[in-house]
Design a protein around this motif. Structure first.
Motif, mmCIF file in Angstrom:
data_model
loop_
_atom_site.group_PDB
_atom_site.id
_atom_site.type_symbol
_atom_site.label_atom_id
_atom_site.label_comp_id
_atom_site.label_asym_id
_atom_site.label_seq_id
_atom_site.Cartn_x
_atom_site.Cartn_y
_atom_site.Cartn_z
ATOM 1 N N TYR A 42 0.824 -1.210 0.000
ATOM 2 C CA TYR A 42 0.000 0.000 0.000
ATOM 3 C C TYR A 42 0.861 1.264 0.000
ATOM 4 C CZ TYR A 42 -4.249 -2.716 0.903
ATOM 5 O OH TYR A 42 -5.308 -3.589 0.797
ATOM 6 N N LEU A 43 1.985 1.230 0.691
ATOM 7 C CA LEU A 43 2.892 2.384 0.674
ATOM 8 C C LEU A 43 3.384 2.677 -0.742
ATOM 9 C CD1 LEU A 43 5.127 1.853 3.857
ATOM 10 C CD2 LEU A 43 3.323 3.552 3.524
ATOM 11 N N THR A 44 3.660 1.609 -1.497
ATOM 12 C CA THR A 44 4.142 1.787 -2.876
ATOM 13 C C THR A 44 3.027 2.237 -3.793
ATOM 14 O OG1 THR A 44 5.797 0.054 -2.495
ATOM 15 C CG2 THR A 44 5.318 0.650 -4.776
ATOM 16 N N GLU A 45 1.854 1.615 -3.709
ATOM 17 C CA GLU A 45 0.736 1.932 -4.611
ATOM 18 C C GLU A 45 0.221 3.354 -4.401
ATOM 19 O OE1 GLU A 45 -2.132 -1.091 -3.874
ATOM 20 O OE2 GLU A 45 -1.088 -2.622 -5.066
ATOM 21 N N THR A 46 0.215 3.829 -3.188
ATOM 22 C CA THR A 46 -0.307 5.167 -2.893
ATOM 23 C C THR A 46 0.752 6.263 -3.042
ATOM 24 O OG1 THR A 46 0.182 4.856 -0.536
ATOM 25 C CG2 THR A 46 -2.031 4.250 -1.305
ATOM 26 N N LYS A 47 1.974 5.897 -3.387
ATOM 27 C CA LYS A 47 3.099 6.828 -3.534
ATOM 28 C C LYS A 47 3.520 7.459 -2.208
ATOM 29 C CE LYS A 47 2.785 6.209 -7.999
ATOM 30 N NZ LYS A 47 3.758 5.348 -8.705
ATOM 31 N N LEU A 48 3.020 6.921 -1.100
ATOM 32 C CA LEU A 48 3.427 7.448 0.199
ATOM 33 C C LEU A 48 4.883 7.098 0.508
ATOM 34 C CD1 LEU A 48 0.251 6.704 2.352
ATOM 35 C CD2 LEU A 48 1.009 8.901 1.441
ATOM 36 N N ALA A 49 5.392 6.020 -0.070
ATOM 37 C CA ALA A 49 6.785 5.638 0.155
ATOM 38 C C ALA A 49 7.738 6.734 -0.314
ATOM 39 C CB ALA A 49 7.093 4.323 -0.561
ATOM 40 N N ASP A 50 7.425 7.385 -1.444
ATOM 41 C CA ASP A 50 8.274 8.470 -1.947
ATOM 42 C C ASP A 50 8.283 9.649 -0.973
ATOM 43 O OD1 ASP A 50 8.711 6.889 -4.173
ATOM 44 O OD2 ASP A 50 7.111 7.849 -5.350
ATOM 45 N N GLN A 51 7.129 9.954 -0.401
ATOM 46 C CA GLN A 51 7.068 11.057 0.568
ATOM 47 C C GLN A 51 7.827 10.717 1.847
ATOM 48 O OE1 GLN A 51 3.100 12.743 1.095
ATOM 49 N NE2 GLN A 51 2.406 11.759 -0.794
ATOM 50 N N ILE A 52 7.747 9.470 2.273
ATOM 51 C CA ILE A 52 8.479 9.054 3.469
ATOM 52 C C ILE A 52 9.986 9.140 3.237
ATOM 53 C CG2 ILE A 52 8.971 7.079 4.968
ATOM 54 C CD1 ILE A 52 6.044 6.222 4.539
ATOM 55 N N SER A 54 11.593 11.028 1.320
ATOM 56 C CA SER A 54 12.079 12.398 1.115
ATOM 57 C C SER A 54 12.277 13.151 2.425
ATOM 58 C CB SER A 54 11.099 13.159 0.223
ATOM 59 O OG SER A 54 9.853 13.324 0.885
ATOM 60 N N ARG A 55 11.901 12.565 3.540
ATOM 61 C CA ARG A 55 12.003 13.247 4.836
ATOM 62 C C ARG A 55 13.214 12.742 5.629
ATOM 63 N NH1 ARG A 55 7.671 16.310 6.413
ATOM 64 N NH2 ARG A 55 5.931 16.310 4.937
ATOM 65 N N ASN A 56 13.643 13.597 6.564
ATOM 66 C CA ASN A 56 14.812 13.251 7.376
ATOM 67 C C ASN A 56 14.444 12.420 8.592
ATOM 68 O OD1 ASN A 56 16.455 14.713 5.634
ATOM 69 N ND2 ASN A 56 16.186 16.618 6.793
ATOM 70 N N THR A 57 13.323 12.741 9.208
ATOM 71 C CA THR A 57 12.894 12.015 10.401
ATOM 72 C C THR A 57 11.455 11.567 10.206
ATOM 73 O OG1 THR A 57 12.218 14.071 11.476
ATOM 74 C CG2 THR A 57 14.438 13.267 11.948
ATOM 75 N N ILE A 58 11.176 10.315 10.565
ATOM 76 C CA ILE A 58 9.854 9.739 10.323
ATOM 77 C C ILE A 58 9.634 8.550 11.265
ATOM 78 C CG2 ILE A 58 10.277 7.914 8.632
ATOM 79 C CD1 ILE A 58 7.827 10.778 8.009
ATOM 80 N N THR A 59 8.385 8.297 11.593
ATOM 81 C CA THR A 59 8.012 7.112 12.361
ATOM 82 C C THR A 59 6.839 6.442 11.654
ATOM 83 O OG1 THR A 59 8.721 8.081 14.465
ATOM 84 C CG2 THR A 59 7.181 6.236 14.572
ATOM 85 N N VAL A 60 6.956 5.163 11.378
ATOM 86 C CA VAL A 60 5.945 4.408 10.663
ATOM 87 C C VAL A 60 5.329 3.389 11.612
ATOM 88 C CG1 VAL A 60 5.451 2.898 8.709
ATOM 89 C CG2 VAL A 60 7.142 4.725 8.470
ATOM 90 N N LEU A 61 4.001 3.429 11.722
ATOM 91 C CA LEU A 61 3.266 2.455 12.534
ATOM 92 C C LEU A 61 2.769 1.361 11.589
ATOM 93 C CD1 LEU A 61 1.204 4.918 14.789
ATOM 94 C CD2 LEU A 61 3.507 3.963 15.196
ATOM 95 N N ALA A 62 3.509 0.280 11.490
ATOM 96 C CA ALA A 62 3.210 -0.794 10.543
ATOM 97 C C ALA A 62 2.199 -1.769 11.130
ATOM 98 C CB ALA A 62 4.486 -1.524 10.151
ATOM 99 N N VAL A 63 1.335 -2.295 10.227
ATOM 100 C CA VAL A 63 0.299 -3.251 10.621
ATOM 101 C C VAL A 63 0.575 -4.572 9.914
ATOM 102 C CG1 VAL A 63 -2.175 -3.715 10.726
ATOM 103 C CG2 VAL A 63 -1.340 -1.362 10.892
ATOM 104 N N GLU A 64 0.491 -5.667 10.671
ATOM 105 C CA GLU A 64 0.744 -6.987 10.113
ATOM 106 C C GLU A 64 -0.352 -7.371 9.113
ATOM 107 O OE1 GLU A 64 2.773 -10.819 12.255
ATOM 108 O OE2 GLU A 64 0.823 -10.149 13.002
ATOM 109 N N LEU A 110 1.340 12.227 8.266
ATOM 110 C CA LEU A 110 1.484 12.587 6.853
ATOM 111 C C LEU A 110 0.138 12.940 6.228
ATOM 112 C CD1 LEU A 110 3.782 12.795 4.780
ATOM 113 C CD2 LEU A 110 3.278 10.447 4.103
ATOM 114 N N PHE A 111 -0.934 12.364 6.735
ATOM 115 C CA PHE A 111 -2.261 12.713 6.221
ATOM 116 C C PHE A 111 -2.609 14.161 6.548
ATOM 117 C CE2 PHE A 111 -7.034 12.438 6.821
ATOM 118 C CZ PHE A 111 -7.314 12.552 5.479
ATOM 119 N N GLN A 112 -2.180 14.643 7.703
ATOM 120 C CA GLN A 112 -2.406 16.047 8.052
ATOM 121 C C GLN A 112 -1.630 16.956 7.105
ATOM 122 O OE1 GLN A 112 -4.489 17.371 10.193
ATOM 123 N NE2 GLN A 112 -3.811 19.467 9.870
#
Length: 297
Positions: A42-52, A54-64, A110-112
């Motif tokens: 989903y990160l790849t399909e929604t292009k959110l991976a590119d936005q992640i 591009s940032r220096n600091t980030i926290t990802v809450l991953a779901v199994e 990131l949605f905000q």
């Protein structure tokens, strides 16, 4: 000169090291954990991976994968919004999360940052549940009470990226709902009103056509004021032609029976002429009779 060159070299090495430290690829990091393959997809399909990335600091809450079925049937836009609320725009590990819940700090996602969030849909709150377990939830006022608990830290690169596993997706109220423009109740009501508006717009035109007189009818039926001001063509022709008026009584039987003043004026002259002719004829007859008598005698 040597000192200047050494300074430039040190600055270049620092920038290179800093960029190397900050550079990461979220898809590669999650690719090492097959249990997050759906989330990673989903990160790849929604292009959110590119936005992640591009940032220096980030926290990802991953779901199994086993917990991702609850959003699998949603639209791509809704999935992008939901996954975007699982990306916090700062570095958080378990220690920093404890500090955030103690100060009631809200976490920006990131949605905000996308500008599509409303009513605090793009913020998360942190709290302690059960026996001091860390949990996440939407900061929206009407968010459900059930919390998404922290399971474990998957991987962490301090102050750059942190990947944390949570029990289930975080659903902010209204994130997966259709927009007001495409809601099911708005369009039918507007469509039902459209024909009525069209009919009401045409009604005055029909009323005007029904009320407006036809020009031919108005010419055939002049007002009394027009009749008094303009004589009829027949009366104008009689007034302009006195000869026709004079001949009319002589040619019509009604005029012979009841002559008007003009016929009375002409009658004496006709009588005088006939009397004179009668006298002449009488004299001629008298002369002829006298002549015949003279011959006989």
């Amino acid at each position: 000169m040597d000192f200047k060159n050494s300074s430039l070299l040190c600055l270049a090495l620092f920038l290179a090291c800093s960029s190397a430290i900050r550079a990461f690829d979220i898809t590669q990091l999650l690719g090492q954990y097959p249990e997050f393959s759906t989330f990673n997809k989903y990160l790849t399909e929604t292009k959110l991976a590119d936005q992640i990335n591009s940032r220096n600091t980030i926290t990802v809450l991953a779901v199994e994968d086993s917990a991702m079925h609850s959003i699998a049937a949603k639209s791509p836009e809704a999935i992008k919004a939901i996954i975007g609320t699982h990306v916090i725009l700062d570095f958080f590990d378990e220690k920093k999360l404890m500090e955030a819940q103690a100060s009631s700090q809200q976490l920006t996602t990131l949605f905000q940052a996308s500008g599509l969030a409303v009513n605090q849909q793009g913020f998360l709150k942190v709290a302690l549940v059960g026996e001091g377990e860390i949990a996440f939830g939407s900061a929206a006022s009407d968010a459900p009470a059930d919390a998404t608990e922290l399971v474990r830290t998957v991987t962490s690169e301090p102050y750059n990226i942190s990947i944390l596993q949570v029990t289930k997706p975080i659903l902010a109220p209204g994130v997966d709902s259709p927009t007001p423009a495409s809601s099911s109740g708005a369009q039918p009501s507007q469509g039902a009103k459209a024909p009525i508006a069209a009919q009401s717009a045409k009604a005055p035109v029909q009323a005007q056509v029904a009320k407006s007189p036809v020009p031919a009818q108005s010419a055939k039926a002049p007002t009394p004021l027009e009749n008094a001001a303009s004589p009829s063509p027949a009366s104008e022709s009689v007034a302009e032609s006195p000869e026709v008026a004079a001949e009319a009584p002589a040619t019509s039987p009604v005029g012979a029976e009841a002559p008007g003043p003009l016929a009375d004026d002409v009658a004496p002259a006709d009588v005088t002429a006939s009397s004179a002719s009668t006298t002449k004829m009488g004299l001629v007859m008298a002369v002829m009779a006298f002549a015949s008598l003279f011959i006989v005698l």
